[in-house]
Design an enzyme around this catalytic site. Structure first.
Site, PDB file in Angstrom:
ATOM      1  N   MET A  90       0.799  -1.222   0.000  1.00  0.00           N
ATOM      2  CA  MET A  90       0.000   0.000   0.000  1.00  0.00           C
ATOM      3  C   MET A  90       0.835   1.277   0.000  1.00  0.00           C
ATOM      4  SD  MET A  90      -2.873  -1.207  -0.429  1.00  0.00           S
ATOM      5  CE  MET A  90      -3.890   0.247  -0.280  1.00  0.00           C
ATOM      6  N   LYS A  91       1.983   1.214  -0.595  1.00  0.00           N
ATOM      7  CA  LYS A  91       2.785   2.419  -0.775  1.00  0.00           C
ATOM      8  C   LYS A  91       3.134   2.588  -2.243  1.00  0.00           C
ATOM      9  CE  LYS A  91       3.605   4.309   3.345  1.00  0.00           C
ATOM     10  NZ  LYS A  91       2.446   3.640   4.010  1.00  0.00           N
ATOM     11  N   LEU A  93       5.575   3.267  -4.980  1.00  0.00           N
ATOM     12  CA  LEU A  93       7.016   3.119  -5.139  1.00  0.00           C
ATOM     13  C   LEU A  93       7.587   4.356  -5.821  1.00  0.00           C
ATOM     14  CD1 LEU A  93       6.843  -0.562  -6.337  1.00  0.00           C
ATOM     15  CD2 LEU A  93       7.808   0.218  -4.138  1.00  0.00           C
ATOM     16  N   HIS A 109      -4.278  -5.271  -8.916  1.00  0.00           N
ATOM     17  CA  HIS A 109      -5.149  -4.191  -8.450  1.00  0.00           C
ATOM     18  C   HIS A 109      -6.590  -4.693  -8.430  1.00  0.00           C
ATOM     19  CE1 HIS A 109      -6.525  -0.137  -7.658  1.00  0.00           C
ATOM     20  NE2 HIS A 109      -7.428  -0.274  -8.629  1.00  0.00           N
ATOM     21  N   ASP A 141       4.566   1.077 -13.898  1.00  0.00           N
ATOM     22  CA  ASP A 141       5.407   2.068 -14.601  1.00  0.00           C
ATOM     23  C   ASP A 141       5.525   3.308 -13.719  1.00  0.00           C
ATOM     24  OD1 ASP A 141       2.892   3.349 -16.982  1.00  0.00           O
ATOM     25  OD2 ASP A 141       3.018   3.416 -14.778  1.00  0.00           O
ATOM     26  N   ASP A 145      -0.880   2.756 -11.033  1.00  0.00           N
ATOM     27  CA  ASP A 145      -1.877   1.863 -11.656  1.00  0.00           C
ATOM     28  C   ASP A 145      -2.095   2.203 -13.127  1.00  0.00           C
ATOM     29  OD1 ASP A 145      -3.819   1.924  -8.600  1.00  0.00           O
ATOM     30  OD2 ASP A 145      -2.136   0.669  -9.197  1.00  0.00           O
TER      31      ASP A 145
HETATM   32  N1  LIG Z   1       4.828   3.709  -8.513  1.00  0.00           N
HETATM   33  C1  LIG Z   1       3.861   2.794  -8.257  1.00  0.00           C
HETATM   34  N2  LIG Z   1       3.816   2.207  -7.048  1.00  0.00           N
HETATM   35  C2  LIG Z   1       2.842   1.286  -6.779  1.00  0.00           C
HETATM   36  C3  LIG Z   1       1.862   0.986  -7.740  1.00  0.00           C
HETATM   37  C4  LIG Z   1       1.943   1.619  -9.025  1.00  0.00           C
HETATM   38  O1  LIG Z   1       1.126   1.365  -9.926  1.00  0.00           O
HETATM   39  N3  LIG Z   1       2.945   2.516  -9.234  1.00  0.00           N
HETATM   40  N4  LIG Z   1       0.807   0.117  -7.421  1.00  0.00           N
HETATM   41  C5  LIG Z   1       0.628   0.005  -5.986  1.00  0.00           C
HETATM   42  C6  LIG Z   1      -0.534  -0.753  -5.501  1.00  0.00           C
HETATM   43  N5  LIG Z   1      -1.661   0.171  -5.519  1.00  0.00           N
HETATM   44  C7  LIG Z   1      -2.716  -0.158  -6.323  1.00  0.00           C
HETATM   45  O2  LIG Z   1      -2.799  -1.263  -6.917  1.00  0.00           O
HETATM   46  C8  LIG Z   1      -1.660   1.360  -4.737  1.00  0.00           C
HETATM   47  C9  LIG Z   1      -1.348   1.294  -3.366  1.00  0.00           C
HETATM   48  C10 LIG Z   1      -1.319   2.458  -2.603  1.00  0.00           C
HETATM   49  C11 LIG Z   1      -1.620   3.691  -3.170  1.00  0.00           C
HETATM   50  C12 LIG Z   1      -1.540   4.940  -2.331  1.00  0.00           C
HETATM   51  O3  LIG Z   1      -2.140   5.947  -2.662  1.00  0.00           O
HETATM   52  N6  LIG Z   1      -0.759   4.861  -1.246  1.00  0.00           N
HETATM   53  C13 LIG Z   1      -0.530   6.039  -0.366  1.00  0.00           C
HETATM   54  C14 LIG Z   1      -0.760   5.661   1.075  1.00  0.00           C
HETATM   55  C15 LIG Z   1      -2.096   4.950   1.223  1.00  0.00           C
HETATM   56  C16 LIG Z   1      -2.190   4.260   2.590  1.00  0.00           C
HETATM   57  O4  LIG Z   1      -1.150   4.085   3.269  1.00  0.00           O
HETATM   58  O5  LIG Z   1      -3.333   3.870   2.928  1.00  0.00           O
HETATM   59  C17 LIG Z   1       0.920   6.474  -0.471  1.00  0.00           C
HETATM   60  O6  LIG Z   1       1.779   5.671  -0.927  1.00  0.00           O
HETATM   61  O7  LIG Z   1       1.191   7.602  -0.058  1.00  0.00           O
HETATM   62  C18 LIG Z   1      -1.950   3.763  -4.530  1.00  0.00           C
HETATM   63  C19 LIG Z   1      -1.973   2.600  -5.310  1.00  0.00           C
HETATM   64  C20 LIG Z   1       1.904  -0.409  -5.311  1.00  0.00           C
HETATM   65  N7  LIG Z   1       2.827   0.676  -5.553  1.00  0.00           N
HETATM   66  N1  GAR Z   2      -4.259  -0.607  -4.668  1.00  0.00           N
HETATM   67  C1  GAR Z   2      -3.622  -1.683  -3.999  1.00  0.00           C
HETATM   68  C2  GAR Z   2      -4.637  -2.667  -3.489  1.00  0.00           C
HETATM   69  O1  GAR Z   2      -5.737  -2.302  -3.140  1.00  0.00           O
HETATM   70  N2  GAR Z   2      -4.226  -3.932  -3.459  1.00  0.00           N
HETATM   71  C3  GAR Z   2      -5.116  -4.989  -3.015  1.00  0.00           C
HETATM   72  O2  GAR Z   2      -4.852  -5.349  -1.671  1.00  0.00           O
HETATM   73  C4  GAR Z   2      -5.387  -6.671  -1.486  1.00  0.00           C
HETATM   74  C5  GAR Z   2      -4.366  -7.464  -0.711  1.00  0.00           C
HETATM   75  O3  GAR Z   2      -4.980  -8.637  -0.214  1.00  0.00           O
HETATM   76  P1  GAR Z   2      -4.132  -9.623   0.753  1.00  0.00           P
HETATM   77  O4  GAR Z   2      -3.446  -8.747   1.780  1.00  0.00           O
HETATM   78  O5  GAR Z   2      -5.176 -10.543   1.327  1.00  0.00           O
HETATM   79  O6  GAR Z   2      -3.137 -10.314  -0.126  1.00  0.00           O
HETATM   80  C6  GAR Z   2      -5.635  -7.247  -2.887  1.00  0.00           C
HETATM   81  O7  GAR Z   2      -7.025  -7.241  -3.198  1.00  0.00           O
HETATM   82  C7  GAR Z   2      -4.911  -6.282  -3.790  1.00  0.00           C
HETATM   83  O8  GAR Z   2      -5.466  -6.172  -5.079  1.00  0.00           O
END
Ligand SMILES: Nc1nc2c(c(=O)[nH]1)N[C@@H](CN(C=O)c1ccc(C(=O)N[C@@H](CCC(=O)O)C(=O)O)cc1)CN2
Ligand code: GAR
EC number: 2.1.2.2
Length: 200
Positions: A90-91, A93, A109, A141, A145
């Site tokens: 959930m961060k 990158l 996702h 990338d 997302d």
């Molecule tokens: N550079 C990238 N990093 C990540 C991606 C990506 O596509 N590009 N995918 C994520 C996973 N993800 C969605 O699938 C996702 C996870 C978290 C966030 C977000 O906004 N995070 C916040 C904090 C949120 C929280 O702590 O609840 C943040 O990082 O400040 C957006 C998309 C994995 N990384």
């Molecule tokens: N945007 C990022 C995001 O929402 N990712 C989602 O977190 C869940 C992790 O499940 P898990 O902890 O049971 O593996 C999954 O549904 C994954 O798609």
């Protein structure tokens, strides 16, 4: 020869569990050589229980986001992964990580991108009132997302769904799709052409 993979996670770890089950199978294409987390979570506990190295890299332990990103990059790099899988990580990158593992980061996702990107894809889809949502496996990338899509699968939204009930049904589909795609990537590789990605 199995391909080394590092999994990044932040949550319950059910996607990680599915990847570990596949990696434990005789003849598996990949091995999870380490799990990196940004917080205490069940995914970390699951990895530790299975004797897998856990990297804990908390944002709060660093002076700023860039320092955290560089530290995470260095700690993951030490395991020389061929692929990095973000499975509920959930961060977002940063540039150091994206540069080091460019083209070799795959994310799952819980929505049908480009709809409902970000940290709350399930809640956003439910709030919008869609009748069908689903899951997307994509290359990561420089955006969030926005990377080339590798695979998608639909999940019907029930009228009485809550975020939790819908998310659990999506996860059930994700666990199969992500495992299949990671196996395909580690055995056949991928060819990208702009936004298009095709597993070989
Ligand atoms: N550079 C990238 N990093 C990540 C991606 C990506 O596509 N590009 N995918 C994520 C996973 N993800 C969605 O699938 C996702 C996870 C978290 C966030 C977000 O906004 N995070 C916040 C904090 C949120 C929280 O702590 O609840 C943040 O990082 O400040 C957006 C998309 C994995 N990384
Ligand atoms: N945007 C990022 C995001 O929402 N990712 C989602 O977190 C869940 C992790 O499940 P898990 O902890 O049971 O593996 C999954 O549904 C994954 O798609």
């Amino acid at each position: 020869m199995t391909v080394p993979v590092v999994v990044l996670a932040s949550g319950a770890g059910s996607l990680l569990s599915a990847l570990l089950d596949e990696a434990a199978r005789h003849g598996a294409a990949f091995e999870v050589v380490a799990v990196a987390v940004d917080r205490e979570c069940r995914a970390a506990d699951l990895a530790a229980q299975q004797g897998i190295v856990v990297i804990t890299c908390r944002l709060a332990d660093y002076p700023d986001r860039s320092a955290w990103d560089r530290a995470l990059t260095e700690q993951v790099e030490a395991f020389a992964p061929e692929w990095v899988v973000t499975a509920g990580f959930m961060k977002i990158l940063g540039s150091a990580f994206l540069r080091r593992f460019a083209g070799h980061i795959v994310n799952s996702h819980p929505a049908l991108l480009p709809a409902f990107p970000g940290a709350h894809g399930v809640a956003d889809a439910l709030a919008y009132g869609v009748k069908i949502t689903g899951t997307t496996v994509h290359l990561v990338d420089g955006g969030v997302d926005t990377g080339p899509i590798l695979a998608q699968a639909p999940v019907v939204v029930d009228p009485d769904d809550t975020e939790e009930t819908l998310h659990e049904r999506i996860k059930a589909v994700e666990r199969v799709l992500l495992t299949d795609i990671v196996t395909a990537l580690t055995t056949r590789g991928v060819v990208t052409d702009g936004r298009k990605a095709q597993i070989s």
